[in-house]
Design a protein around this motif. Sequence first.
Motif, mmCIF file in Angstrom:
data_model
loop_
_atom_site.group_PDB
_atom_site.id
_atom_site.type_symbol
_atom_site.label_atom_id
_atom_site.label_comp_id
_atom_site.label_asym_id
_atom_site.label_seq_id
_atom_site.Cartn_x
_atom_site.Cartn_y
_atom_site.Cartn_z
ATOM 1 N N SER A 60 -43.356 -10.621 -6.578
ATOM 2 C CA SER A 60 -42.132 -11.244 -6.860
ATOM 3 C C SER A 60 -41.185 -10.173 -7.684
ATOM 4 O O SER A 60 -40.064 -9.924 -6.996
ATOM 5 N N ALA A 61 -41.782 -9.538 -8.601
ATOM 6 C CA ALA A 61 -41.062 -8.429 -9.188
ATOM 7 C C ALA A 61 -40.987 -7.184 -8.192
ATOM 8 O O ALA A 61 -39.938 -6.607 -8.119
ATOM 9 N N GLY A 62 -42.048 -6.708 -7.452
ATOM 10 C CA GLY A 62 -41.855 -5.775 -6.614
ATOM 11 C C GLY A 62 -40.981 -5.823 -5.442
ATOM 12 O O GLY A 62 -40.401 -4.816 -5.156
ATOM 13 N N ARG A 63 -40.699 -6.998 -4.817
ATOM 14 C CA ARG A 63 -39.747 -7.243 -3.943
ATOM 15 C C ARG A 63 -38.378 -7.030 -4.299
ATOM 16 O O ARG A 63 -37.639 -6.566 -3.714
ATOM 17 N N SER A 64 -38.208 -7.570 -5.744
ATOM 18 C CA SER A 64 -37.024 -7.422 -6.330
ATOM 19 C C SER A 64 -36.398 -6.065 -6.200
ATOM 20 O O SER A 64 -35.409 -5.536 -5.994
ATOM 21 N N LEU A 65 -37.515 -5.138 -6.919
ATOM 22 C CA LEU A 65 -37.295 -3.515 -6.984
ATOM 23 C C LEU A 65 -37.156 -3.036 -5.840
ATOM 24 O O LEU A 65 -36.399 -2.153 -5.686
ATOM 25 N N PHE A 66 -37.823 -3.253 -4.733
ATOM 26 C CA PHE A 66 -37.729 -2.888 -3.485
ATOM 27 C C PHE A 66 -36.402 -3.150 -2.943
ATOM 28 O O PHE A 66 -35.626 -2.310 -2.117
ATOM 29 N N ALA A 67 -36.072 -4.169 -3.195
ATOM 30 C CA ALA A 67 -34.733 -4.751 -2.355
ATOM 31 C C ALA A 67 -33.730 -3.865 -3.161
ATOM 32 O O ALA A 67 -32.452 -3.515 -2.391
ATOM 33 N N GLN A 68 -33.589 -3.438 -4.498
ATOM 34 C CA GLN A 68 -32.743 -2.749 -5.034
ATOM 35 C C GLN A 68 -32.767 -1.437 -4.507
ATOM 36 O O GLN A 68 -31.978 -0.795 -4.468
ATOM 37 N N MET A 69 -34.035 -0.814 -4.337
ATOM 38 C CA MET A 69 -33.995 0.483 -3.748
ATOM 39 C C MET A 69 -33.586 0.596 -2.441
ATOM 40 O O MET A 69 -32.734 1.604 -2.174
ATOM 41 N N SER A 70 -33.798 -0.360 -1.849
ATOM 42 C CA SER A 70 -33.030 -0.211 -0.212
ATOM 43 C C SER A 70 -31.682 -0.472 -0.443
ATOM 44 O O SER A 70 -30.819 0.207 0.364
ATOM 45 N N ALA A 71 -31.287 -1.141 -1.247
ATOM 46 C CA ALA A 71 -29.558 -1.452 -1.572
ATOM 47 C C ALA A 71 -28.975 -0.046 -1.969
ATOM 48 O O ALA A 71 -28.177 0.420 -1.549
ATOM 49 N N LEU A 72 -29.882 0.703 -2.613
ATOM 50 C CA LEU A 72 -29.290 2.176 -3.497
ATOM 51 C C LEU A 72 -29.304 3.062 -2.269
ATOM 52 O O LEU A 72 -28.284 3.806 -2.238
ATOM 53 N N GLY A 73 -30.124 2.866 -1.432
ATOM 54 C CA GLY A 73 -30.283 3.660 -0.411
ATOM 55 C C GLY A 73 -29.056 3.670 0.732
ATOM 56 O O GLY A 73 -28.948 4.662 1.499
ATOM 57 N N LYS A 74 -28.345 2.599 0.651
ATOM 58 C CA LYS A 74 -27.155 2.369 1.459
ATOM 59 C C LYS A 74 -25.744 2.728 0.981
ATOM 60 O O LYS A 74 -24.891 2.616 1.715
ATOM 61 N N LEU A 75 -25.765 3.157 -0.211
ATOM 62 C CA LEU A 75 -24.890 3.599 -0.912
ATOM 63 C C LEU A 75 -24.160 4.887 -0.495
ATOM 64 O O LEU A 75 -24.967 5.641 0.058
ATOM 65 N N PRO A 76 -22.887 5.120 -0.189
ATOM 66 C CA PRO A 76 -22.481 6.447 0.317
ATOM 67 C C PRO A 76 -22.271 7.373 -0.876
ATOM 68 O O PRO A 76 -21.204 7.770 -1.425
#
Length: 193
Positions: A60-76
């Motif tokens: 559950s914590a890992g999914r949250s971290l992974f979601a944050q990492m994925s969101a960061l990857g989409k920043l310009p």
Amino acid sequence: MAARLPPKPRDQLTPEQQEMHDLYGKATKSVFGKAGGSFVFEEPDGSYNGPLPFFAYLPSAGRSLFAQMSALGKLPIPPDAREVAILTTGAHFKAGYETYSHIPQAVHLAGLSQLQAEELAVGRKPEGLSKEGDVTWEMASYLVNTPGPLPKEIWERAVGVLGKEVVVGLLHYIGFYAYVSIGLNAVDAAVPE
């Protein structure tokens, strides 16, 4: 020292951990497959090294971290500035796996030279960074090495070169990769040979 959370093959993971394994594997192959094939994240038994054992141990914590990492990857964010921020942060924490995995990305995906990436990975500012990379190094280096607020002059220079949205995005990168570096160090994530 052996990793405290060693990589495990998919069939040795719980169903929740298997979901994290699959998510991590798909995303990692998508990103790192473009990094010149010069770094190993998948072991011969199909397990993944690096942050996956840390992320998957508490899914559950890992999914949250992974979601944050994925969101960061989409920043310009300019790729060189992103890798400067990550390598500078990883170097501060002496996070071997972090710097090992991001040197190829800095070279193959962000346009830094091998020497520049290696200098960043040991905490030194290399010659010849772009103006975006230069101000990112100044900001990241200050934030990970000096307690207290970022000086106004660094903030203003960064906003002037990168824009406020990119600066705030880079602050998220610095904070996130500080967290990941600490986690990798705590579990003693092994750097493949």
